[in-house]
Design an enzyme around this catalytic site. Structure first.
Site, PDB file in Angstrom:
ATOM      1  N   CYS A 128      50.720 -15.905  16.898  1.00 43.50           N
ATOM      2  CA  CYS A 128      49.996 -15.610  18.139  1.00 43.50           C
ATOM      3  C   CYS A 128      49.655 -16.878  18.908  1.00 43.50           C
ATOM      4  O   CYS A 128      49.711 -16.913  20.147  1.00 43.50           O
ATOM      5  CB  CYS A 128      48.738 -14.808  17.840  1.00 43.50           C
ATOM      6  SG  CYS A 128      47.569 -15.635  16.721  1.00 43.50           S
ATOM      7  N   HIS A 291      42.642 -14.713  16.655  1.00 44.50           N
ATOM      8  CA  HIS A 291      43.859 -14.257  17.318  1.00 44.50           C
ATOM      9  C   HIS A 291      43.945 -14.877  18.706  1.00 44.50           C
ATOM     10  O   HIS A 291      42.913 -15.058  19.374  1.00 44.50           O
ATOM     11  CB  HIS A 291      43.836 -12.730  17.415  1.00 44.50           C
ATOM     12  CG  HIS A 291      45.087 -12.121  17.957  1.00 44.50           C
ATOM     13  ND1 HIS A 291      46.342 -12.454  17.500  1.00 44.50           N
ATOM     14  CD2 HIS A 291      45.286 -11.175  18.927  1.00 44.50           C
ATOM     15  CE1 HIS A 291      47.253 -11.738  18.149  1.00 44.50           C
ATOM     16  NE2 HIS A 291      46.638 -10.976  19.033  1.00 44.50           N
ATOM     17  N   ASN A 312      48.516  -8.582  25.057  1.00 39.24           N
ATOM     18  CA  ASN A 312      48.686  -8.867  23.634  1.00 39.24           C
ATOM     19  C   ASN A 312      50.175  -8.944  23.330  1.00 39.24           C
ATOM     20  O   ASN A 312      51.005  -8.590  24.170  1.00 39.24           O
ATOM     21  CB  ASN A 312      48.009  -7.773  22.808  1.00 39.24           C
ATOM     22  CG  ASN A 312      47.633  -8.243  21.418  1.00 39.24           C
ATOM     23  OD1 ASN A 312      48.059  -9.299  20.954  1.00 39.24           O
ATOM     24  ND2 ASN A 312      46.829  -7.454  20.723  1.00 39.24           N
TER      25      ASN A 312
END
Length: 364
Positions: A128, A291, A312
């Protein structure tokens, strides 16, 4: 009035940007029984959906229907930035007199930029930290230079090495942006992401190892006499300099409004895996890790909740077609304290660009 960099405030922000890490010890103490249980729980979805004050709706998202807590936790790949790097990184603020709209969406503000509206999939890899940086830089090349290019997450993930962290086992967003400034990244066409189908295929658990850094394009132009190694070098796109954005929401908004999407990091709790729509705020569950995602806008819901709009990289089967909103103005889950970015450089660009010097300092 031009925005300013706050060298004296750097230490203070570095000290305050520890939200993501105060729960680190707790995440490491999860029992094996907990790690082997399913991340998606009907009881959690029910608790959210029956709470009139939650502000968001939960669902059993198909993306993680077969994931355990341990498997899901591996996707949360943000590692702590070394303190000395935080202190030595400029922090940007913007004038408070800057007029900002009540709502903003980078997808419509720069509709000519196809990369802004892409939803990718990091697969089973804790990459990520690399996705948030490379996606934001891709967007900024279009916004500033009218260059529609998809840059390679794989280059950053495979080649940054220990300077960024541990590849698929996690990395540091700020170090990722420093790699973009010092080494650049090639195009996605040159070096595509190593795993496009996520964890649906046999043999993908435990998580794959970080892909090997090969420093050559996968396919050279058959009509070109250039080698794949030469094409790799010429395909590199650079950022000018890595910087952080001050945690004041108005500074973050002004940065996105003027320069384009930014990378943000936040603490993920169990309930976040269940997000479907609305303005997320943590309601229940254990913290699982940090994240990183791409922040592309803001607004206010019909219920009056101020929110950030984010893309995302868990594909479109998760959340609101791959996007989510999170409460704005309260540093929900630490999201306003971990904002990193960089401006695109003209270095290596074939076309002539006159509005920015490739070797100049960051101009905000």
């Amino acid at each position: 009035m031009a925005p300013t960099v706050l060298p004296l405030a750097t230490l203070l922000l570095a000290l305050s940007a520890s939200y993501l890490w105060i729960v680190e010890a707790e995440t490491n103490q999860l029992t094996q029984l907990k790690l082997n249980s399913h991340i998606l729980q009907e009881s959690i979805a029910k608790q959210i959906n029956e709470n009139p004050g939650a502000g968001w709706k939960a669902a059993i998202n198909p993306r993680f229907s077969n994931f355990t807590v341990g498997q899901f936790k591996r996707l949360l790949g943000v590692k702590q930035t070394p303190r000395n790097e935080l202190i030595n990184t400029p922090i940007v603020t913007h004038p408070k007199s800057f007029k900002l709209p009540k709502d903003f969406d980078a997808r419509t503000a720069w509709s000519q930029c196809s990369t802004i509206g892409r939803i990718l999939d990091q697969g089973h890899c804790g990459s990520c930290w690399a996705f948030g940086a490379v996606e934001s830089l891709s967007d900024r090349f279009c916004i500033h230079f009218d260059v529609n290019v998809s840059l390679s997450v794989n280059d950053l993930l495979a080649c940054c090495g220990f300077l960024c962290g541990s590849g698929c086992d996690g990395g540091d967003p700020l170090s990722a942006w420093r790699y973009l400034a010092q080494h650049g990244v090639v195009t996605e066409e040159c070096d595509p992401y190593f795993d496009q189908i996520g964890c649906s295929h046999p043999g993908c658990e435990p998580a794959y190892k970080t892909p090997r850094c090969v420093r050559k394009c996968v396919n050279g132009n058959q009509l070109s006499k250039k080698s794949k190694h030469q094409l790799w070098k010429e395909s590199k796109h650079f950022s000018v300099k890595a910087y952080r954005v001050h945690s004041d929401p108005e500074d973050i908004m002004a940065e996105v409004y003027k320069n384009g999407p930014v990378e943000v990091a936040f603490t993920v709790y169990e309930d976040f895996a269940h997000y479907k729509s609305g303005v997320y705020k943590h309601i229940t569950g254990y913290p699982l890790g940090g994240h990183a995602v791409k922040l592309i806008g803001w607004g206010t819901s019909e219920d009056g909740d101020d929110y950030w709009l984010l893309a995302n990289q868990w594909n479109r089967e998760w959340g609101d077609d791959g996007y989510f909103k999170i409460k704005r103005g309260t540093n929900e889950c630490g999201i306003e304290g971990e904002v990193t970015a960089g401006l695109p450089s003209t270095k290596n660009l074939v076309r002539e660009v006159t509005d920015m010097d490739a070797d100049a300092d960051v101009s905000f």
